[in-house]
Design a protein around this motif. Structure first.
Motif, PDB file in Angstrom:
ATOM      1  N   LEU A  35     -42.999 -55.511  63.699  1.00 12.45           N
ATOM      2  CA  LEU A  35     -42.906 -56.966  63.731  1.00 12.45           C
ATOM      3  C   LEU A  35     -41.465 -57.435  63.527  1.00 12.45           C
ATOM      4  N   ALA A  36     -41.111 -58.513  64.192  1.00  5.68           N
ATOM      5  CA  ALA A  36     -39.805 -59.146  63.996  1.00  5.68           C
ATOM      6  C   ALA A  36     -39.907 -60.094  62.802  1.00  5.68           C
ATOM      7  N   VAL A  37     -38.987 -59.932  61.853  1.00  9.56           N
ATOM      8  CA  VAL A  37     -39.122 -60.608  60.561  1.00  9.56           C
ATOM      9  C   VAL A  37     -37.859 -61.400  60.238  1.00  9.56           C
ATOM     10  N   GLU A  38     -38.062 -62.622  59.746  1.00  9.94           N
ATOM     11  CA  GLU A  38     -36.975 -63.352  59.120  1.00  9.94           C
ATOM     12  C   GLU A  38     -37.320 -63.545  57.650  1.00  9.94           C
ATOM     13  N   VAL A  39     -36.288 -63.551  56.824  1.00  9.99           N
ATOM     14  CA  VAL A  39     -36.451 -63.733  55.386  1.00  9.99           C
ATOM     15  C   VAL A  39     -35.553 -64.891  54.972  1.00  9.99           C
ATOM     16  N   ILE A  40     -36.140 -65.886  54.303  1.00  3.49           N
ATOM     17  CA  ILE A  40     -35.380 -67.045  53.852  1.00  3.49           C
ATOM     18  C   ILE A  40     -35.591 -67.183  52.350  1.00  3.49           C
ATOM     19  N   GLY A  41     -34.497 -67.153  51.591  1.00  4.44           N
ATOM     20  CA  GLY A  41     -34.604 -67.249  50.145  1.00  4.44           C
ATOM     21  C   GLY A  41     -33.251 -67.497  49.514  1.00  4.44           C
ATOM     22  N   LEU A  42     -33.146 -67.169  48.250  1.00  2.00           N
ATOM     23  CA  LEU A  42     -31.916 -67.370  47.499  1.00  2.00           C
ATOM     24  C   LEU A  42     -31.014 -66.142  47.592  1.00  2.00           C
ATOM     25  N   GLY A  43     -29.773 -66.304  47.098  1.00  2.00           N
ATOM     26  CA  GLY A  43     -28.886 -65.153  46.977  1.00  2.00           C
ATOM     27  C   GLY A  43     -27.956 -64.961  48.143  1.00  2.00           C
ATOM     28  N   ALA A  44     -27.507 -63.714  48.307  1.00  2.00           N
ATOM     29  CA  ALA A  44     -26.522 -63.355  49.338  1.00  2.00           C
ATOM     30  C   ALA A  44     -27.214 -62.690  50.511  1.00  2.00           C
ATOM     31  N   VAL A  45     -26.816 -63.053  51.711  1.00  2.00           N
ATOM     32  CA  VAL A  45     -27.432 -62.516  52.930  1.00  2.00           C
ATOM     33  C   VAL A  45     -27.397 -60.994  52.940  1.00  2.00           C
ATOM     34  N   GLU A  46     -26.279 -60.420  52.520  1.00  2.00           N
ATOM     35  CA  GLU A  46     -26.133 -58.967  52.597  1.00  2.00           C
ATOM     36  C   GLU A  46     -27.076 -58.224  51.667  1.00  2.00           C
ATOM     37  N   ALA A  47     -27.681 -58.903  50.696  1.00  2.00           N
ATOM     38  CA  ALA A  47     -28.630 -58.258  49.782  1.00  2.00           C
ATOM     39  C   ALA A  47     -30.059 -58.305  50.306  1.00  2.00           C
ATOM     40  N   GLY A  48     -30.259 -58.943  51.458  1.00  2.00           N
ATOM     41  CA  GLY A  48     -31.606 -59.069  52.006  1.00  2.00           C
ATOM     42  C   GLY A  48     -32.090 -57.787  52.654  1.00  2.00           C
ATOM     43  N   PRO A  49     -33.367 -57.760  53.052  1.00  2.00           N
ATOM     44  CA  PRO A  49     -33.947 -56.553  53.654  1.00  2.00           C
ATOM     45  C   PRO A  49     -33.268 -56.167  54.962  1.00  2.00           C
ATOM     46  N   ALA A  50     -33.208 -54.871  55.197  1.00  2.00           N
ATOM     47  CA  ALA A  50     -32.576 -54.343  56.411  1.00  2.00           C
ATOM     48  C   ALA A  50     -33.405 -54.691  57.644  1.00  2.00           C
ATOM     49  N   ASP A  51     -32.710 -54.845  58.757  1.00  2.00           N
ATOM     50  CA  ASP A  51     -33.340 -55.066  60.062  1.00  2.00           C
ATOM     51  C   ASP A  51     -34.153 -56.349  60.118  1.00  2.00           C
ATOM     52  N   CYS A  52     -33.799 -57.307  59.303  1.00  2.00           N
ATOM     53  CA  CYS A  52     -34.441 -58.617  59.328  1.00  2.00           C
ATOM     54  C   CYS A  52     -33.377 -59.692  59.536  1.00  2.00           C
ATOM     55  N   LEU A  53     -33.805 -60.819  60.065  1.00  2.00           N
ATOM     56  CA  LEU A  53     -32.926 -61.984  60.132  1.00  2.00           C
ATOM     57  C   LEU A  53     -32.986 -62.658  58.770  1.00  2.00           C
TER      58      LEU A  53
END
Length: 367
Positions: A35-53
């Motif tokens: 599945l294609a996944v986006e994650v929207i939340g707090l913090g720094a973009v680089e700390a987000g899950p891999a292979d997600c927008l």
């Protein structure tokens, strides 16, 4: 990374950092399901899950969180909205009605009990408002397309489609079990850093060993920062040099610190929210083969005793005594670590519940 124009699932939160471990486990399972996944939340973009927008919301405040609760479900691009905050569910429900979104609600705490552990909720009017909001959100949560709970006992106990996804480890984030570093005895703690979760107890326990070191990974709760500042100002340099605070790290960087560590600490207070909980860190300590020192909460104690992976202690002094004993009786430490690995091999292998959830969400995307 998925195209910004084609998103299957949006993981949305106004209160969690994109480095949050459960959020990473959810996103990783969704990606494994194709599945294609986006994650929207707090913090720094680089700390987000891999292979997600990954998109982030900037600074946190009550006003901005309320705005996110109301607007994020409508701005998210996914066909399916996966909420990880209870207060995001009403907005997601509106988006379901108006924009035909599918809603998956993830519940990983008993929020009514958790309020009793929050100082801000002790004012009567705040407590009343918060409890009312939680009850409304719980009512809507059980009507989601899929209601995900992190443990059997968590509300809602019934739902349109209720699925238990326990906080079990994602082994892709964890180092392989190795050998303890013989040069220095070292413990770790990974998770939210607050006194109710054992901050004060951990520091006292390690201070009483005279030789052990401690790595603390996670954000310090603002309510406890002043206490921690006082501890830093009044503790001896020798003690301060043995305890390191790393702040928030993404799961892989956090668990890299387990390499060479001797033991993991789980010294939670006996609060209503923690009494029936099994924190994910305990499973993860076992998975990486660490000996465990845990507080005598019923389910924590049961798991530590069943696995044979460590010691249940009544207070920081008992925790210190256990750590000192392991330094002196090294074979006992090694046996606890072997028992941890063996228990994990028997109980934590097989199909991940996160992958089961991801397949269910894949079905929502396709329908």
């Amino acid at each position: 990374m998925p195209s910004a124009r084609i998103i299957d699932v949006s993981v949305i939160t106004g209160g969690h950092d994109v480095a949050d471990a459960r959020l990473h486990r959810l996103a990783a399972a969704l990606r494994r399901a194709g599945l294609a996944v986006e994650v929207i939340g707090l913090g720094a973009v680089e700390a987000g899950p891999a292979d997600c927008l990954v998109r982030t919301l900037g600074a946190r405040s009550a006003k901005k969180r309320l705005k996110a609760d109301l607007t994020l479900p409508f701005k998210a691009r996914g066909k399916v909205l996966l909420t990880v905050d209870p207060d995001m569910v009403p907005g997601a429900t509106l988006a379901r009605w108006i924009k035909r979104k599918k809603v998956v609600a993830d519940v990983h705490e008993d929020y009514l009990k958790l309020l009793k552990d929050r100082t801000w909720a002790r004012a009567s009017w705040k407590k009343t408002v918060a409890m009312t909001l939680v009850r409304v959100c719980t009512f809507l949560t059980k009507r989601a397309h899929i209601t995900v709970v992190a443990d059997d006992h968590l509300p809602p106990l019934k739902g349109r489609s209720r699925l238990v996804v326990k906080n079990l480890p994602d082994f892709s984030f964890l180092p392989r079990p190795g050998e303890p570093d013989r040069s220095v005895p070292r413990a770790i703690y990974i998770g939210d850093v607050r006194r109710s979760r054992g901050l004060q107890a951990m520091l006292a326990a390690v201070e009483g060993t005279y030789t052990w070191e401690l790595d603390v990974v996670g954000p310090v709760n603002p309510d406890d920062q002043a206490w921690l500042d006082t501890w830093h100002a009044t503790s001896s340099e020798q003690v301060r040099n043995r305890i390191r605070f790393h702040g928030r790290l993404d799961p892989q960087k956090a668990w890299a610190l387990a390499d060479g560590a001797w033991a993991g600490l789980v010294l939670l207070d006996d609060t209503p929210a923690f009494r029936e909980a099994v924190p994910s860190k305990l499973y993860e300590y076992l998975a990486v083969g660490l000996a465990v020192v845990a507080s005598p909460l019923p389910r924590l104690a049961e798991l530590v005793k069943e696995s044979g992976a460590g010691e249940v202690v009544a207070d920081p002094a008992a925790a210190s005594a256990t750590l000192r004993r392991w330094s002196e009786q090294y074979d006992e430490l090694l046996q606890a670590r072997r028992d941890a690995r063996e228990w994990a091999e028997r109980n934590l292998t097989g199909v991940s519940p996160y992958d089961t959830l991801a397949e269910r969400i894949r079905g929502l995307v396709k329908n």
